[in-house]
Design a protein around this motif. Structure first.
Motif, PDB file in Angstrom:
ATOM      1  N   PRO A 262      13.368 -62.395 -29.434  1.00  0.00           N
ATOM      2  CA  PRO A 262      13.667 -61.687 -27.782  1.00  0.00           C
ATOM      3  C   PRO A 262      13.655 -60.303 -27.734  1.00  0.00           C
ATOM      4  O   PRO A 262      13.479 -59.727 -28.697  1.00  0.00           O
ATOM      5  N   ILE A 263      13.469 -59.708 -26.466  1.00  0.00           N
ATOM      6  CA  ILE A 263      13.298 -58.327 -26.371  1.00  0.00           C
ATOM      7  C   ILE A 263      14.342 -57.520 -27.041  1.00  0.00           C
ATOM      8  O   ILE A 263      14.351 -56.570 -27.329  1.00  0.00           O
ATOM      9  N   ASN A 264      15.584 -57.907 -26.933  1.00  0.00           N
ATOM     10  CA  ASN A 264      16.584 -57.195 -27.347  1.00  0.00           C
ATOM     11  C   ASN A 264      16.883 -57.511 -28.734  1.00  0.00           C
ATOM     12  O   ASN A 264      17.888 -56.961 -29.281  1.00  0.00           O
ATOM     13  N   THR A 265      15.918 -58.032 -29.562  1.00  0.00           N
ATOM     14  CA  THR A 265      16.057 -58.113 -31.111  1.00  0.00           C
ATOM     15  C   THR A 265      16.358 -56.686 -31.682  1.00  0.00           C
ATOM     16  O   THR A 265      15.501 -55.788 -31.240  1.00  0.00           O
ATOM     17  N   ALA A 266      17.318 -56.730 -32.473  1.00  0.00           N
ATOM     18  CA  ALA A 266      17.433 -55.233 -33.381  1.00  0.00           C
ATOM     19  C   ALA A 266      16.340 -55.124 -34.249  1.00  0.00           C
ATOM     20  O   ALA A 266      15.690 -56.136 -35.079  1.00  0.00           O
ATOM     21  N   SER A 267      15.886 -53.974 -34.344  1.00  0.00           N
ATOM     22  CA  SER A 267      14.665 -53.647 -35.499  1.00  0.00           C
ATOM     23  C   SER A 267      14.901 -52.350 -36.116  1.00  0.00           C
ATOM     24  O   SER A 267      15.641 -51.710 -35.420  1.00  0.00           O
ATOM     25  N   PHE A 268      14.128 -51.898 -36.814  1.00  0.00           N
ATOM     26  CA  PHE A 268      14.353 -50.497 -37.667  1.00  0.00           C
ATOM     27  C   PHE A 268      13.094 -49.829 -37.282  1.00  0.00           C
ATOM     28  O   PHE A 268      11.952 -49.947 -37.192  1.00  0.00           O
ATOM     29  N   THR A 269      13.551 -48.394 -37.468  1.00  0.00           N
ATOM     30  CA  THR A 269      12.625 -47.365 -37.143  1.00  0.00           C
ATOM     31  C   THR A 269      13.112 -46.240 -37.857  1.00  0.00           C
ATOM     32  O   THR A 269      14.136 -46.383 -38.625  1.00  0.00           O
ATOM     33  N   THR A 270      12.459 -45.081 -37.974  1.00  0.00           N
ATOM     34  CA  THR A 270      12.902 -43.695 -38.183  1.00  0.00           C
ATOM     35  C   THR A 270      13.489 -42.956 -37.162  1.00  0.00           C
ATOM     36  O   THR A 270      13.004 -42.769 -35.996  1.00  0.00           O
ATOM     37  N   ILE A 271      14.151 -41.735 -37.595  1.00  0.00           N
ATOM     38  CA  ILE A 271      14.634 -40.838 -36.792  1.00  0.00           C
ATOM     39  C   ILE A 271      13.406 -40.074 -36.130  1.00  0.00           C
ATOM     40  O   ILE A 271      13.248 -39.597 -35.163  1.00  0.00           O
ATOM     41  N   ARG A 272      12.376 -39.805 -37.213  1.00  0.00           N
ATOM     42  CA  ARG A 272      11.131 -39.075 -36.705  1.00  0.00           C
ATOM     43  C   ARG A 272      10.169 -39.796 -35.470  1.00  0.00           C
ATOM     44  O   ARG A 272       9.630 -39.380 -34.689  1.00  0.00           O
ATOM     45  N   VAL A 273      10.378 -41.118 -35.454  1.00  0.00           N
ATOM     46  CA  VAL A 273       9.571 -41.911 -34.587  1.00  0.00           C
ATOM     47  C   VAL A 273      10.704 -41.761 -33.268  1.00  0.00           C
ATOM     48  O   VAL A 273      10.235 -41.662 -32.307  1.00  0.00           O
ATOM     49  N   LEU A 274      11.931 -42.016 -33.492  1.00  0.00           N
ATOM     50  CA  LEU A 274      12.849 -41.828 -32.185  1.00  0.00           C
ATOM     51  C   LEU A 274      12.919 -40.673 -31.480  1.00  0.00           C
ATOM     52  O   LEU A 274      12.871 -40.388 -30.268  1.00  0.00           O
ATOM     53  N   ASP A 275      12.767 -39.504 -32.375  1.00  0.00           N
ATOM     54  CA  ASP A 275      12.778 -38.322 -31.651  1.00  0.00           C
ATOM     55  C   ASP A 275      11.372 -37.862 -31.036  1.00  0.00           C
ATOM     56  O   ASP A 275      10.961 -36.678 -30.678  1.00  0.00           O
TER      57      ASP A 275
END
Length: 109
Positions: free
Chosen positions: A17-30
């Motif tokens: 689903p679209i709202n599935t929790a996934s993982f990334t890094t702070i550097r991708v998010l910023d």
């Protein structure tokens, strides 16, 4: 809690689903680094990494849809099987795919 995305959700290509929790890094998010590695874990989780860190203190949990909104090329990986990864040199390069070993299974042996 549900939230909207700017893409047409009726064309969602992932099994998850679209709202599935996934993982990334702070550097991708910023937005300081692009997504260069994608892991579709053996347990079905998705990870969107910059290739510079996998330290737990840099990890962030995000909505799968939000990651696709951040980088629309990720729809090309919707059919990536569990236990496979995709990688690229830069956002201008195409994605390559390969199977990878489950490090959790190795640690259990």
């Amino acid at each position: 809690m549900s939230h909207a995305h700017s893409f047409d959700e009726s064309t969602w290509p992932f099994r998850a689903p679209i709202n599935t929790a996934s993982f990334t890094t702070i550097r991708v998010l910023d937005a300081s680094l692009p997504i260069l590695e994608v892991y579709h874990d053996h347990d079905g989780d998705w990870q969107f990494m910059c290739g510079t860190t996998n330290a737990s203190e840099d990890a962030k949990v995000v909505c799968l849809g939000c990651m696709v909104e951040r980088d629309p090329t990720l729809v090309q990986l919707a059919d990536l099987p569990d236990g496979w990864m995709a990688y690229r040199e830069s956002p201008e390069h195409p994605w390559s795919r390969e199977e990878y070993e489950d490090s959790d299974a190795e640690n259990e042996a």
